[in-house]
Write an enzyme that holds these catalytic residues in place. Sequence first.
Site, short mmCIF file in Angstrom:
data_model
loop_
_atom_site.label_atom_id
_atom_site.label_comp_id
_atom_site.label_asym_id
_atom_site.label_seq_id
_atom_site.Cartn_x
_atom_site.Cartn_y
_atom_site.Cartn_z
N TYR A 11 0.80 -1.22 0.00
CA TYR A 11 0.00 0.00 0.00
C TYR A 11 0.83 1.27 0.00
CZ TYR A 11 1.36 -0.47 4.85
OH TYR A 11 2.10 -0.63 5.99
N GLY A 12 2.14 1.15 0.12
CA GLY A 12 2.98 2.34 0.28
C GLY A 12 4.08 2.43 -0.73
N GLU A 86 10.82 -4.73 5.83
CA GLU A 86 9.80 -4.11 6.68
C GLU A 86 10.12 -4.24 8.17
OE1 GLU A 86 7.83 -2.17 5.42
OE2 GLU A 86 7.07 -2.87 3.50
#
Length: 175
Positions: A11-12, A86
């Site tokens: 999403y980023g 992440e």
Amino acid sequence: MAALLHRVFVYGTLKRGRPNHHLLSDESRGESRFVGEAKLTEKFPLVIAGQYNIPFLLAAKGQGKEVYGEVYNIDDAMLVFLDDFEQCPLFYSRSPTKCSLVNPSNSGEAGRVLDCEVYFLEDFKKELLQLPTFGSYTGKPPEQKPFVYKDDRVDIDLMTIIQEVRNHPHSTTCT
């Protein structure tokens, strides 16, 4: 060719056209195949926070907006890379959720609901819920603050970044 056993929703900065997409498409890190554009089936707050304007998907189901992103099928090697990238579980947690294809790579699959995994920020500072929420990350002003690339950061101390947004830096897990 390795088996693409995992499905992730990004999403980023890993989306196409965003600053870190090249990492997801780098075959030396593992394999990935674009499935399509999608939206999460439940609302979550997508915020931009911290001194480097990082997009975070807060683990606060039912709050925020419908979040749009992209779905990829990936192999084990790419999953290991993404967990490291992440900082899962130190920073993010990777959790199962559902998304609905809105613009699939194969015609005729629009609306299909898929199981996928998403990197969420858990145990976040509650003041993050007061920030503006977005349905999609662009990183483009004036609507959103631009992402600060690692090469442009004065101090790349991960613990400082984590302390800006998390209550307890070591409280999540990668599934």
